[in-house]
Write a protein that holds these residues in place. Sequence first.
Motif, PDB file in Angstrom:
ATOM      1  N   ARG A 167       0.835  -1.201   0.000  1.00 25.67           N
ATOM      2  CA  ARG A 167       0.000   0.000   0.000  1.00 25.67           C
ATOM      3  C   ARG A 167       0.876   1.261   0.000  1.00 25.67           C
ATOM      4  N   GLU A 168       1.936   1.226   0.799  1.00 21.39           N
ATOM      5  CA  GLU A 168       2.825   2.390   0.863  1.00 21.39           C
ATOM      6  C   GLU A 168       3.487   2.637  -0.491  1.00 21.39           C
ATOM      7  N   GLN A 169       3.908   1.548  -1.172  1.00 24.99           N
ATOM      8  CA  GLN A 169       4.528   1.718  -2.485  1.00 24.99           C
ATOM      9  C   GLN A 169       3.531   2.263  -3.504  1.00 24.99           C
ATOM     10  N   LEU A 170       2.278   1.786  -3.421  1.00 29.37           N
ATOM     11  CA  LEU A 170       1.253   2.305  -4.343  1.00 29.37           C
ATOM     12  C   LEU A 170       1.043   3.792  -4.112  1.00 29.37           C
ATOM     13  N   ALA A 177       3.440  10.062  -9.670  1.00 24.52           N
ATOM     14  CA  ALA A 177       2.752  10.204 -10.954  1.00 24.52           C
ATOM     15  C   ALA A 177       1.857  11.443 -10.982  1.00 24.52           C
ATOM     16  N   GLY A 178       1.888  12.209  -9.895  1.00 26.24           N
ATOM     17  CA  GLY A 178       1.084  13.426  -9.834  1.00 26.24           C
ATOM     18  C   GLY A 178      -0.345  13.192  -9.407  1.00 26.24           C
ATOM     19  N   ARG A 179      -0.652  12.012  -8.886  1.00 29.36           N
ATOM     20  CA  ARG A 179      -2.035  11.671  -8.497  1.00 29.36           C
ATOM     21  C   ARG A 179      -2.134  11.682  -6.969  1.00 29.36           C
ATOM     22  N   ARG A 180      -1.923  12.841  -6.357  1.00 24.00           N
ATOM     23  CA  ARG A 180      -1.906  12.941  -4.898  1.00 24.00           C
ATOM     24  C   ARG A 180      -3.255  12.580  -4.298  1.00 24.00           C
ATOM     25  N   ALA A 181      -4.330  13.009  -4.939  1.00 26.43           N
ATOM     26  CA  ALA A 181      -5.664  12.717  -4.396  1.00 26.43           C
ATOM     27  C   ALA A 181      -5.903  11.219  -4.333  1.00 26.43           C
ATOM     28  N   ASP A 182      -5.487  10.495  -5.391  1.00 28.12           N
ATOM     29  CA  ASP A 182      -5.636   9.027  -5.385  1.00 28.12           C
ATOM     30  C   ASP A 182      -4.781   8.409  -4.291  1.00 28.12           C
ATOM     31  N   ALA A 183      -3.591   8.960  -4.060  1.00 32.30           N
ATOM     32  CA  ALA A 183      -2.715   8.430  -2.997  1.00 32.30           C
ATOM     33  C   ALA A 183      -3.378   8.605  -1.638  1.00 32.30           C
ATOM     34  N   LEU A 184      -3.961   9.788  -1.383  1.00 32.51           N
ATOM     35  CA  LEU A 184      -4.628  10.033  -0.107  1.00 32.51           C
ATOM     36  C   LEU A 184      -5.866   9.144   0.035  1.00 32.51           C
ATOM     37  N   ARG A 185      -6.564   8.925  -1.078  1.00 34.07           N
ATOM     38  CA  ARG A 185      -7.747   8.060  -1.051  1.00 34.07           C
ATOM     39  C   ARG A 185      -7.340   6.621  -0.722  1.00 34.07           C
ATOM     40  N   SER A 186      -6.199   6.176  -1.251  1.00 32.96           N
ATOM     41  CA  SER A 186      -5.715   4.811  -0.958  1.00 32.96           C
ATOM     42  C   SER A 186      -5.401   4.656   0.522  1.00 32.96           C
ATOM     43  N   TYR A 187      -4.835   5.722   1.117  1.00 31.26           N
ATOM     44  CA  TYR A 187      -4.548   5.678   2.559  1.00 31.26           C
ATOM     45  C   TYR A 187      -5.841   5.541   3.354  1.00 31.26           C
ATOM     46  N   PRO A 202      -3.310   2.301  10.836  1.00 26.74           N
ATOM     47  CA  PRO A 202      -2.176   2.022   9.937  1.00 26.74           C
ATOM     48  C   PRO A 202      -0.852   2.185  10.652  1.00 26.74           C
ATOM     49  N   GLY A 203       0.195   1.485  10.163  1.00 31.46           N
ATOM     50  CA  GLY A 203       1.522   1.561  10.746  1.00 31.46           C
ATOM     51  C   GLY A 203       2.172   2.916  10.509  1.00 31.46           C
ATOM     52  N   ARG A 204       3.353   3.084  11.152  1.00 24.46           N
ATOM     53  CA  ARG A 204       4.042   4.365  11.102  1.00 24.46           C
ATOM     54  C   ARG A 204       4.346   4.794   9.679  1.00 24.46           C
ATOM     55  N   GLY A 205       4.823   3.842   8.840  1.00 23.95           N
ATOM     56  CA  GLY A 205       5.210   4.199   7.479  1.00 23.95           C
ATOM     57  C   GLY A 205       4.070   4.810   6.697  1.00 23.95           C
ATOM     58  N   LEU A 206       2.875   4.179   6.759  1.00 21.41           N
ATOM     59  CA  LEU A 206       1.728   4.710   6.033  1.00 21.41           C
ATOM     60  C   LEU A 206       1.293   6.058   6.599  1.00 21.41           C
ATOM     61  N   ARG A 207       1.277   6.161   7.920  1.00 20.55           N
ATOM     62  CA  ARG A 207       0.849   7.428   8.528  1.00 20.55           C
ATOM     63  C   ARG A 207       1.778   8.572   8.120  1.00 20.55           C
ATOM     64  N   GLU A 208       3.069   8.318   8.168  1.00 17.10           N
ATOM     65  CA  GLU A 208       4.012   9.394   7.861  1.00 17.10           C
ATOM     66  C   GLU A 208       3.981   9.764   6.384  1.00 17.10           C
ATOM     67  N   LEU A 209       3.801   8.767   5.517  1.00 18.50           N
ATOM     68  CA  LEU A 209       3.702   9.075   4.098  1.00 18.50           C
ATOM     69  C   LEU A 209       2.454   9.906   3.822  1.00 18.50           C
ATOM     70  N   ASN A 210       1.366   9.556   4.466  1.00 21.72           N
ATOM     71  CA  ASN A 210       0.130  10.333   4.317  1.00 21.72           C
ATOM     72  C   ASN A 210       0.343  11.767   4.781  1.00 21.72           C
TER      73      ASN A 210
END
Length: 899
Positions: A167-170, A177-187, A202-210
């Motif tokens: 999930r973090e890699q996606l 790819a410039g799709r920030r909204a999709d990234a936030l939606r995935s989180y 979610p774990g630390r990695g996902l939270r911090e990336l978000n």
Amino acid sequence: MTSAKQRTLLAVLLTEANRPVPPGRLAEAAWGEAPPAPATLRWHVHHVRQALGGDRLTRQPEGYLLTVHPGELDAERFERLCASAAGLDDPARIAEVLGRALALWRGPAYADLPGEAVGEEAARLEELRLRAVEQRAESMLALGRAEETVEGLAAAVAAHPLRERLREQLMRALRLAGRRADALRSYQEARELLAEELGIEPGRGLRELNAEILREESPVAALRPAQLPPDVFPFTGRAAELSALDGAPPLIVISGTGGVGKTGLAVHWAHRVADRYPDGQFYVDLRGQAAPLDPADVLERFCHALGVTRLPAGLEERTALYRSLLRDRRMLILLDNAAGAAQVRPLLPGAGGCRVVVTGRRRFDGLVAGEGALPLQLDVLPPEEAAALVARLASRERPEGGAGREQEMESLSRVAALCDGLPLALRIAGARLATRPGWTVQDMAARLERERRRLDELRAGELDVRAGFELSHRALSGAERTLFERLGLLDLPGGYAPWIAAALLDGSTEEAADLLERLADAQLVLPLGTDPSGQQRYRLHDLIRLFARERADAAMEPAVRQKALSRAFEAFLALAEEAVSRDYLDGFIPFHGEAPRWRPEPGVSATVLAEPLAWLEAERRTLTGLVERSAELGLTTHCWDLALSGVRLYELRGYLDDWRATARLALGACRAHGDRRGENAMLVSLGALATIERRYAEARPLLTEALPEVSGHTRILALANLASVERRTGRPEAALPLYEEALALVRQTQDPPVLGLTLCFMSGVYEDLERYTEAEALLTGVPTFGIGRIEVEVSTRLGRIALRRGEHARAYELYRTVVEIAGSWGDLAHVAMGLEGKGKALAGLGRTREAAAVLSEAARLSAGVGESARAEEIRGVLDRLTAARADQSEEGRASSSSG
């Protein structure tokens, strides 16, 4: 194959390919807790065998064996490609190789089979596939191919929605790819799933990336330090270490000796991964143990870089502020050249997504134990990578091919070897070549060949190999320094065990073992682990050994140095003598010299020599080094005594080249220093070796020259070997009086094993004269004293007589005994003799196929222990046997045809 049970059987056999699978395991996999009758299992296995065709599936004593050849299984090819990718450094190559690996998949592993049958293997393969997907995604993202990566990751996340790394890699791919909204939606989707399915956040990695993605849309830009030093150029090798760093936990400690490339590796890796840490990178040289930086000063520097202008005064308060500042940041922190764990701890972030890399000369056990750091011990570069580094630094136009190219490559390899693979030394050598166009690589190698000047050559500007070692040496305690310097006096290719360190210090083995560990912690000696005899072993890298010898020469009086070295020689002699004594019931004590003995404290030898021959084997290279060093020093009494101490091992294990090399070296030393007694002992030793190798023309003058001046065991050995030469060259009558004189001396020495062996040797004379009854009578009267070596000799000779009389069944039993007894203690030379006799007996019994197999093994073993003449003789017997079998077959076909 439509039967579900047969598919299950095949699946289980494939998971254990090339290994027998017990019938019970197969029955349990296909039928569970209600196994069928054996006949039913055999019926299903029969249908599997028919479906496979050929000899793929066979029944072995341990179960059913499915033979699979390399490359036939997709799973095997997949794992091989994944392993290949792990050793690569180029993201493009990694992505390409892992792409090929993943293309082998056609759906879940073993998808149509019951989970309990091969569930564990299916789960293992699925986990490997997911890791490959993740690793390929990392490589694709590093190449900037974010859009291309999104599609594959989206499918993987759909299949494994709770796997956070996917999930973090996606999210990262969508963001790039410039799709920030999709990234936030995935989180948000992951957050809801985790709460619903597992009741967790979610774990630390996902939270911090978000949080990072959210911050990117904020107008406030935080300060972003970028303090890494310039990347190392050229950087060569270290693929395994870079891979380990990629997968390491948040804290890594890289340790190694001075000049081994700790900083270069850390800086190079930091540049490779800097984009993963969008909040920046810190770097500080902590200056090691020579002048360590105060952690409070380092914290002031770091906090200023983050925009803080007023800091609290105390270390504790500064650490708290620093950790608060890093709480929501992803930063890379490189703490270079640390003095120890106490200096590092205040500089560690308390939480957040930071990664810390520490380098230093100590092993940082405290950080490993207390903070869970990953330890990465850095060693010198392997030969090919070392030579490549020198070549790249030198930037020379090298010949394209032919003899010039080959000579250049040989010289590069020699320079790399003389630099001991140490990156600092290699860089200095390469730089000196690059800045001196008039020098060839051969010139550089010649300059480095001068051992006493080598460290002087490895100095260029502020770079100095010796100075790096000096820093570590200065930090040692008095006892540590003394041992380190004395180790430098010895050049032992097999390394050092604690007993030899104790002898150098004239102290206890326990104290020496502790000091060796402390030197290992200081990165001045390299731990090698446990040898086959159970001893811990250590070694000095060559350049460190040269530095240690320099320090010893400067710090010690010549008499003190000689005494320390003499104790090392004498300790080996004492332990070797006791090893042979403990092994006494399997052979006789060889003759030895009269050099003094230095014995470790009571109880040590009982532990060290629990397996006497294993100890001799473990110290074989040590012995070679001690003979060389004692010869250099002109300590001839020690030198020839040491050369003799290895004969037992050399003869048993067939190390005849070692025997020859050490004896010749000692002989030369004795002649150079006028040690006539040692010279004669070495002549007899070399004569005995030549006799074993059937080089009788060489053996006779050696033994004849020494015989008039030797006495005791040395004379017995000389007489016995000279008699053997006379026998083997067709003069048994001349051998008999030599054996009789030897026998009279043996009776005076009252050495039971030597008595038994001398009687065995005498029997050979009667055998040569075809007086078999007398020879057999002498052998049956030999007192064996329960000693295996004598039993082997008696059985060997009785077997030979039985062969000559045509008593093949009796000969077979006698030689079988020889193989069994000699094999029990690893006497390969006598095992080969026993197999030779056994093969000849089998041929006499008409069992020619078995005879050929046994004789082939006898020839192989004889060649392996250095008895090439015997091996050729056996091959001759084998050829004649093969020809006879062919003639018999031809006669049989002719008879059948005429019939």
